[in-house]
Design a protein around this motif. Structure first.
Motif, mmCIF file in Angstrom:
data_model
loop_
_atom_site.group_PDB
_atom_site.id
_atom_site.type_symbol
_atom_site.label_atom_id
_atom_site.label_comp_id
_atom_site.label_asym_id
_atom_site.label_seq_id
_atom_site.Cartn_x
_atom_site.Cartn_y
_atom_site.Cartn_z
ATOM 1 N N UNK A 26 -12.642 26.464 2.034
ATOM 2 C CA UNK A 26 -13.269 27.536 2.808
ATOM 3 C C UNK A 26 -14.047 28.459 1.870
ATOM 4 N N UNK A 27 -15.366 28.489 2.067
ATOM 5 C CA UNK A 27 -16.256 29.299 1.243
ATOM 6 C C UNK A 27 -17.317 29.938 2.137
ATOM 7 N N UNK A 28 -18.222 30.699 1.512
ATOM 8 C CA UNK A 28 -19.348 31.258 2.263
ATOM 9 C C UNK A 28 -20.172 30.162 2.933
ATOM 10 N N UNK A 29 -20.247 29.020 2.296
ATOM 11 C CA UNK A 29 -21.118 27.955 2.782
ATOM 12 C C UNK A 29 -20.369 26.826 3.471
ATOM 13 N N UNK A 30 -19.063 26.941 3.565
ATOM 14 C CA UNK A 30 -18.291 25.842 4.147
ATOM 15 C C UNK A 30 -17.141 26.377 4.998
ATOM 16 N N UNK A 31 -17.195 26.078 6.293
ATOM 17 C CA UNK A 31 -16.082 26.283 7.230
ATOM 18 C C UNK A 31 -15.753 27.734 7.562
ATOM 19 N N UNK A 32 -16.581 28.704 7.150
ATOM 20 C CA UNK A 32 -16.339 30.101 7.505
ATOM 21 C C UNK A 32 -17.547 30.693 8.215
ATOM 22 N N UNK A 33 -17.282 31.617 9.157
ATOM 23 C CA UNK A 33 -18.333 32.349 9.860
ATOM 24 C C UNK A 33 -17.949 33.824 9.870
ATOM 25 N N UNK A 34 -18.654 34.612 10.673
ATOM 26 C CA UNK A 34 -18.330 36.038 10.774
ATOM 27 C C UNK A 34 -17.207 36.297 11.771
ATOM 28 N N UNK A 35 -16.682 35.247 12.367
ATOM 29 C CA UNK A 35 -15.498 35.369 13.232
ATOM 30 C C UNK A 35 -14.302 34.776 12.501
ATOM 31 N N UNK A 36 -13.121 35.278 12.811
ATOM 32 C CA UNK A 36 -11.915 34.794 12.148
ATOM 33 C C UNK A 36 -11.723 33.296 12.353
ATOM 34 N N UNK A 37 -11.471 32.604 11.257
ATOM 35 C CA UNK A 37 -11.046 31.207 11.298
ATOM 36 C C UNK A 37 -9.568 31.181 10.944
ATOM 37 N N UNK A 38 -8.754 30.618 11.825
ATOM 38 C CA UNK A 38 -7.320 30.532 11.563
ATOM 39 C C UNK A 38 -7.035 29.244 10.804
ATOM 40 N N UNK A 39 -6.418 29.390 9.638
ATOM 41 C CA UNK A 39 -6.254 28.277 8.710
ATOM 42 C C UNK A 39 -4.770 27.994 8.496
ATOM 43 N N UNK A 40 -4.435 26.717 8.503
ATOM 44 C CA UNK A 40 -3.051 26.328 8.242
ATOM 45 C C UNK A 40 -2.763 26.401 6.749
ATOM 46 N N UNK A 41 -1.677 27.075 6.407
ATOM 47 C CA UNK A 41 -1.257 27.162 5.011
ATOM 48 C C UNK A 41 -0.141 26.156 4.759
ATOM 49 N N UNK A 42 0.293 26.076 3.510
ATOM 50 C CA UNK A 42 1.381 25.152 3.176
ATOM 51 C C UNK A 42 2.760 25.747 3.444
ATOM 52 N N UNK A 43 2.812 27.022 3.804
ATOM 53 C CA UNK A 43 4.108 27.636 4.097
ATOM 54 C C UNK A 43 4.722 26.993 5.336
ATOM 55 N N UNK A 79 4.757 32.964 12.985
ATOM 56 C CA UNK A 79 5.617 31.772 12.988
ATOM 57 C C UNK A 79 4.917 30.477 12.606
ATOM 58 N N UNK A 80 3.592 30.415 12.772
ATOM 59 C CA UNK A 80 2.865 29.199 12.407
ATOM 60 C C UNK A 80 2.326 29.241 10.980
ATOM 61 N N UNK A 81 2.578 30.346 10.292
ATOM 62 C CA UNK A 81 2.140 30.506 8.894
ATOM 63 C C UNK A 81 0.634 30.308 8.740
ATOM 64 N N UNK A 82 -0.136 30.928 9.628
ATOM 65 C CA UNK A 82 -1.592 30.826 9.589
ATOM 66 C C UNK A 82 -2.194 31.974 8.783
ATOM 67 N N UNK A 83 -3.382 31.732 8.248
ATOM 68 C CA UNK A 83 -4.150 32.778 7.575
ATOM 69 C C UNK A 83 -5.507 32.885 8.257
ATOM 70 N N UNK A 84 -5.977 34.121 8.443
ATOM 71 C CA UNK A 84 -7.286 34.351 9.054
ATOM 72 C C UNK A 84 -8.297 34.690 7.964
ATOM 73 N N UNK A 85 -9.450 34.021 8.013
ATOM 74 C CA UNK A 85 -10.514 34.308 7.051
ATOM 75 C C UNK A 85 -11.842 34.406 7.789
ATOM 76 N N UNK A 86 -12.697 35.305 7.311
ATOM 77 C CA UNK A 86 -14.035 35.430 7.877
ATOM 78 C C UNK A 86 -14.966 36.037 6.840
ATOM 79 N N UNK A 87 -16.255 35.946 7.122
ATOM 80 C CA UNK A 87 -17.264 36.587 6.285
ATOM 81 C C UNK A 87 -17.664 37.887 6.967
#
Length: 225
Positions: free
Chosen positions: A147-164, A173-181
């Motif tokens: 997940x980078x500026x140029x790959x898989x991210x937008x200005x809206x939250x992307x919920x990402x599965x972590x290894x936890x 409970x799902x151990x998700x992380x939210x990322x956005x630009x």
């Protein structure tokens, strides 16, 4: 006279703006328009794995030890360090300030030791916590996918599965992380930052080890966002 003064100020402002735009054109400085910016020409490729990069800035006789606290925590937690050698992942690396940030001799609440109190006080070392707690946290900082500026991210939250493990965090409970630009910038010289869990801004973004992507933060990421 007062009306004339206002007009003069407006003219001066317009002239300054025009000169600024001309200067940008003269020196080939294009104004930033949106978050889909062209990457800087600096080579972000590290040519080593995420683990080797972390170690190189922690313990290997290098005066630049900005990841030393994270390295010490990884060793204490017992997490398999081979996880940092796996391919196709995003690795969130913690600057020392994300773990133990002290201002005027006071541990700040926006670092790990300050946010996770022990008997009502900031921790002073990793061993103040159970190993399982620290291992869960470091697994949370390992993301499945790049997940980078140029790959898989937008200005809206992307919920990402972590290894936890699922259930490791009560409020997540799902151990998700939210990322956005963040589609905003303080100036034309500042890239539109990546934000994690709607609170932490990435300090150094889109570093490219040989096995994925590194995002560096200097504040505590709350997994229970």
């Amino acid at each position: 006279m007062k009306h004339s003064k206002i007009n003069i100020n407006r003219v001066a402002t317009l002239l300054f703006t025009a000169l600024l735009l001309s200067a940008c054109s003269l020196f080939d400085l294009n104004l930033q328009k949106d978050y889909n910016r062209v990457p800087h020409p600096v080579d972000a490729n590290l040519h080593i794995t995420a683990w080797d990069y972390l170690r190189s800035r922690s313990v290997e006789n290098n005066p630049d030890t900005v990841f030393k606290f994270m390295y010490d925590g990884i060793i204490y937690s017992g997490i398999d360090t081979n996880e940092y050698k796996e391919a196709g992942r995003t690795f969130i690396l913690l600057h020392n300030d994300a773990i133990d940030r002290i201002v005027k001799k006071v541990v700040q609440p926006d670092c790990f030791f300050g946010a996770n109190l022990v008997k009502g006080k900031p921790a002073t070392k990793w061993s103040d916590y159970p190993k399982e707690m620290i291992r869960n946290y470091f697994e949370y900082l390992l993301l499945q996918g790049e997940f980078t500026h140029l790959k898989n991210l937008t200005t809206s939250d992307t919920l990402i599965q972590t290894l936890a493990s699922q259930g490791a965090f009560i409020n997540n409970p799902q151990s998700l992380m939210a990322m956005k630009i963040v589609d905003a910038s303080l100036s034309n010289t500042v890239d539109y930052p990546i934000q994690i869990n709607d609170s932490v801004t990435v300090r150094t973004s889109d570093l490219l080890p040989t096995n994925g992507v590194i995002q560096v933060v200097d504040r505590y990421i709350n997994p229970g966002f």
